[in-house]
Design a protein around this motif. Structure first.
Motif, PDB file in Angstrom:
ATOM      1  N   SER A 136      18.542  23.105  -3.504  1.00 24.64           N
ATOM      2  CA  SER A 136      17.322  22.746  -2.531  1.00 24.64           C
ATOM      3  C   SER A 136      16.178  22.292  -3.004  1.00 24.64           C
ATOM      4  O   SER A 136      15.402  21.861  -2.503  1.00 24.64           O
ATOM      5  CB  SER A 136      17.041  24.278  -1.734  1.00 24.64           C
ATOM      6  OG  SER A 136      16.579  25.119  -2.545  1.00 24.64           O
ATOM      7  N   GLY A 137      16.106  22.543  -4.513  1.00 23.61           N
ATOM      8  CA  GLY A 137      14.906  21.955  -5.163  1.00 23.61           C
ATOM      9  C   GLY A 137      14.934  20.501  -5.703  1.00 23.61           C
ATOM     10  O   GLY A 137      14.001  19.929  -6.294  1.00 23.61           O
ATOM     11  N   LEU A 138      16.254  20.243  -5.659  1.00 22.48           N
ATOM     12  CA  LEU A 138      16.501  18.766  -6.228  1.00 22.48           C
ATOM     13  C   LEU A 138      15.585  17.526  -5.264  1.00 22.48           C
ATOM     14  O   LEU A 138      15.593  17.873  -3.989  1.00 22.48           O
ATOM     15  CB  LEU A 138      18.121  18.396  -5.999  1.00 22.48           C
ATOM     16  CG  LEU A 138      18.828  18.949  -7.001  1.00 22.48           C
ATOM     17  CD1 LEU A 138      20.326  18.506  -6.807  1.00 22.48           C
ATOM     18  CD2 LEU A 138      18.346  18.167  -8.514  1.00 22.48           C
ATOM     19  N   PRO A 139      15.270  16.453  -5.963  1.00 19.83           N
ATOM     20  CA  PRO A 139      14.436  15.237  -5.016  1.00 19.83           C
ATOM     21  C   PRO A 139      15.549  14.825  -4.155  1.00 19.83           C
ATOM     22  O   PRO A 139      16.908  14.830  -4.523  1.00 19.83           O
ATOM     23  CB  PRO A 139      14.184  14.543  -6.263  1.00 19.83           C
ATOM     24  CG  PRO A 139      14.360  15.290  -7.565  1.00 19.83           C
ATOM     25  CD  PRO A 139      15.198  16.197  -7.216  1.00 19.83           C
ATOM     26  N   LEU A 140      15.176  14.522  -2.857  1.00 18.06           N
ATOM     27  CA  LEU A 140      16.034  13.740  -1.985  1.00 18.06           C
ATOM     28  C   LEU A 140      16.400  12.443  -2.292  1.00 18.06           C
ATOM     29  O   LEU A 140      15.774  11.746  -2.835  1.00 18.06           O
ATOM     30  CB  LEU A 140      15.462  13.743  -0.574  1.00 18.06           C
ATOM     31  CG  LEU A 140      14.938  15.239  -0.052  1.00 18.06           C
ATOM     32  CD1 LEU A 140      14.082  15.085   1.077  1.00 18.06           C
ATOM     33  CD2 LEU A 140      16.120  15.999   0.157  1.00 18.06           C
ATOM     34  N   ALA A 141      17.447  11.977  -2.072  1.00 22.90           N
ATOM     35  CA  ALA A 141      18.050  10.441  -1.758  1.00 22.90           C
ATOM     36  C   ALA A 141      18.216  10.030  -3.310  1.00 22.90           C
ATOM     37  O   ALA A 141      18.293   8.718  -3.555  1.00 22.90           O
ATOM     38  CB  ALA A 141      17.157   9.854  -1.038  1.00 22.90           C
TER      39      ALA A 141
END
Length: 198
Positions: A136-141
Motif C-alpha cells: 500500500s505504500g508503493l507509488p501509484l502507476a
C-alpha cells in the motif's frame, strides 16, 4: 556454476552459485584471501532432495556479518528465497526465514530489509524471519525495478512507468524501511535491468 563472489574482509571470501543436485547449496568460504576454499553450509535450511538452488547474491553487512539468500525452484514453477545469516565471518550460517516469489531485495542492516516480487512489497525487521506486506505504500502507476537500502530506515527505489522499455524511470526514497516512498526530483532516462544499478 559460480555466480557471485564477495569478501567480508581481506582474508574471508565467499563464492556462491548453483549445482544441478537436488537439495544442495553451492557455497564455499576462504579464510586465506582466496588461496584455498572449503564448503560452507547453512544449518537448518529446509530443503528436500527435489529442490535445486542458486545463489546470485551475498549481502555483506560488515566484516563479520552477512546474509545469504538461497533461491530454490519448486516443482510447480514457483520460487522461494531462503535467508541465512552469519555473525562469525561466515564460519557458520543459520537459517532465518523465507519469502516466496522474490524478484529483488536489499538489506540495510542484518535485521532490516525490503523485498519486492509479483507486484508486492515486503519489509522485515528481524533479518528475514518474518515479512510484512507494505504494498500500500508503493507509488501509484509505476513498476519497481531496483532497490538499495542504505541503513535500517533509509533506502532508494527505482521504478518505471514503461516496464517494457525502461526508458521513463523515477527515483523514490523511504525513511521507514519501505513502509512508504516519496518521489525524488528528476527522471532517469535510459535502459537498465532489475538486477543492476541504474
Amino acid at each position: 556454476l559460480k555466480s557471485y563472489f564477495t569478501f567480508l574482509s581481506s582474508k574471508v571470501g565467499l563464492v556462491g552459485g548453483s549445482v544441478p543436485v537436488g537439495g544442495a547449496v553451492y557455497l564455499f568460504r576462504s579464510i586465506d584471501g582466496g588461496t584455498s576454499w572449503k564448503s560452507s553450509e547453512c544449518q537448518g535450511l529446509p530443503l528436500d532432495d527435489n529442490q535445486e538452488t542458486s545463489i546470485d547474491q551475498i549481502v555483506r553487512i560488515n566484516a563479520t556479518t552477512a546474509i545469504l539468500p538461497v533461491r530454490s525452484y519448486l516443482a510447480n514453477g514457483n520460487s522461494v528465497t531462503y535467508f541465512c545469516s552469519t555473525t562469525d565471518s561466515a564460519e557458520s550460517w543459520q537459517y532465518v526465514g523465507m519469502l516466496e516469489s522474490v524478484e529483488f531485495f536489499s538489506f540495510g542492516t542484518q535485521l532490516t530489509g525490503v523485498a519486492y516480487g509479483q507486484g508486492k512489497m515486503f519489509q522485515t525487521e528481524d533479518g528475514g524471519k518474518t515479512w510484512t506486506e507494505t504494498t500500500s505504500g508503493l507509488p501509484l502507476a509505476v513498476s519497481p525495478v531496483f532497490l538499495d537500502m542504505i541503513n535500517d530506515r533509509v533506502g532508494f527505489l527505482m521504478a518505471t512507468i514503461s516496464p517494457e522499455t525502461l526508458d521513463d524511470n523515477r527515483i523514490y526514497m523511504t525513511g521507514n524501511n519501505g513502509k512508504d516512498w516519496q518521489p525524488m526530483p528528476g527522471n532517469i532516462i535510459g535502459s537498465t535491468t532489475s538486477n543492476s544499478a541504474p
